[in-house]
Motif scaffolding. Structure first.
Motif, short mmCIF file in Angstrom:
data_model
loop_
_atom_site.label_atom_id
_atom_site.label_comp_id
_atom_site.label_asym_id
_atom_site.label_seq_id
_atom_site.Cartn_x
_atom_site.Cartn_y
_atom_site.Cartn_z
N LEU A 170 5.42 29.57 38.04
CA LEU A 170 4.21 29.73 37.24
C LEU A 170 4.34 30.90 36.26
O LEU A 170 3.94 30.79 35.10
N ALA A 171 4.89 32.00 36.72
CA ALA A 171 5.06 33.17 35.84
C ALA A 171 5.99 32.83 34.67
O ALA A 171 5.71 33.18 33.52
N GLU A 172 7.09 32.14 34.96
CA GLU A 172 8.03 31.77 33.90
C GLU A 172 7.39 30.80 32.91
O GLU A 172 7.54 30.96 31.70
N LEU A 173 6.70 29.80 33.42
CA LEU A 173 6.06 28.82 32.54
C LEU A 173 4.92 29.44 31.73
O LEU A 173 4.71 29.07 30.58
N GLN A 174 4.21 30.35 32.35
CA GLN A 174 3.12 31.03 31.63
C GLN A 174 3.68 31.87 30.49
O GLN A 174 3.09 31.94 29.41
N ALA A 175 4.83 32.48 30.70
CA ALA A 175 5.46 33.31 29.67
C ALA A 175 6.13 32.46 28.58
O ALA A 175 6.15 32.84 27.41
N GLU A 176 6.68 31.31 28.99
CA GLU A 176 7.43 30.47 28.05
C GLU A 176 7.29 29.01 28.46
O GLU A 176 8.12 28.49 29.23
N GLY A 177 6.27 28.35 27.97
CA GLY A 177 5.98 26.99 28.36
C GLY A 177 6.98 25.96 27.90
O GLY A 177 7.01 24.85 28.42
N ARG A 178 7.84 26.31 26.95
CA ARG A 178 8.82 25.36 26.43
C ARG A 178 10.19 25.49 27.08
O ARG A 178 11.15 24.85 26.65
N THR A 237 13.32 24.82 29.26
CA THR A 237 13.81 23.56 29.81
C THR A 237 13.78 23.63 31.34
O THR A 237 13.81 24.72 31.93
N ASN A 238 13.76 22.49 31.97
CA ASN A 238 13.78 22.45 33.43
C ASN A 238 15.04 23.09 33.98
O ASN A 238 14.99 23.79 34.99
N VAL A 239 16.17 22.86 33.33
CA VAL A 239 17.44 23.44 33.79
C VAL A 239 17.37 24.97 33.74
O VAL A 239 17.73 25.65 34.70
N GLU A 240 16.88 25.52 32.62
CA GLU A 240 16.77 26.97 32.48
C GLU A 240 15.75 27.53 33.47
O GLU A 240 15.98 28.57 34.10
N LEU A 241 14.63 26.84 33.63
CA LEU A 241 13.61 27.27 34.58
C LEU A 241 14.18 27.31 35.99
O LEU A 241 13.97 28.28 36.73
N ALA A 242 14.91 26.28 36.36
CA ALA A 242 15.52 26.23 37.69
C ALA A 242 16.46 27.41 37.90
O ALA A 242 16.44 28.06 38.96
N GLN A 243 17.27 27.72 36.91
CA GLN A 243 18.20 28.86 37.01
C GLN A 243 17.43 30.17 37.19
O GLN A 243 17.82 31.01 38.00
N ARG A 244 16.35 30.33 36.44
CA ARG A 244 15.58 31.58 36.49
C ARG A 244 14.96 31.83 37.87
O ARG A 244 14.78 32.97 38.27
N VAL A 245 14.60 30.75 38.56
CA VAL A 245 13.93 30.92 39.86
C VAL A 245 14.84 30.64 41.05
O VAL A 245 14.40 30.70 42.19
N GLY A 246 16.11 30.33 40.78
CA GLY A 246 17.06 30.15 41.86
C GLY A 246 17.03 28.79 42.53
O GLY A 246 17.30 28.68 43.73
N LEU A 247 16.73 27.75 41.77
CA LEU A 247 16.73 26.38 42.29
C LEU A 247 17.71 25.54 41.48
O LEU A 247 18.16 25.94 40.42
N THR A 248 17.97 24.33 41.98
CA THR A 248 18.65 23.34 41.15
C THR A 248 17.56 22.57 40.41
O THR A 248 16.38 22.63 40.75
#
Length: 154
Positions: free
Chosen positions: A12-20, A22-33
């Protein structure tokens, strides 16, 4: 927060800061695949925690030079009267926010306008004659020191 674990909060924090992001980048930022990240985001969307995604627009660059806060008092606080006023505000694109308050003022509105003349016309032709309006007090924004969308997640 509604049964959210640390990963959900980071998403939520990442999406709130940058809603665009990508899912791949978001996953990397939070430690998921990517697949479980996408499942979690979709779950947050389906549960209504994530209501939508929006661009943060610069109002002044789009010709809306002024922001006004209007404090509105109504003639009646009966539920039907409140709903009628709220519905009228939903139909006015200049009204960007409409909050019902407790206390002396019934509603506070955030209004954008191109200039003072346009705002004056809006005030006298649309806001003041709106259903159940008793009085309107306005304050013109001089500058904005802080404008943070969303909620604190830490």
């Amino acid at each position: 927060m509604a049964n959210l674990d640390g990963i959900d909060r980071r998403l939520l924090a990442e999406l709130q800061a940058e809603g665009r992001v990508t899912n791949v980048e978001l996953a990397q930022r939070v430690g998921l695949t990517a697949p479980p990240c996408l499942r979690r985001v979709r779950s947050l969307e389906e549960s209504g925690v994530i209501r939508g995604y929006h661009a943060d627009l610069d109002a002044s660059k789009l010709g809306f030079a002024i922001t006004v806060f209007a404090m509105v008092s109504l003639k009646s606080q009966a539920e039907d009267s409140l709903r009628q006023f709220e519905e009228a505000m939903k139909g006015l694109p200049e009204v960007r926010e409409c909050h019902m308050l407790n206390g002396e003022i019934d509603f506070i509105l955030k209004i954008v306008s191109k200039d003072l003349q346009s705002f004056q016309e809006f005030l006298t032709s649309k806001l003041t004659p709106a259903p159940n309006v008793a009085s309107v007090k306005t304050s013109l924004t001089i500058r904005t020191a802080k404008q943070m969308p969303g909620v604190p997640l830490e």
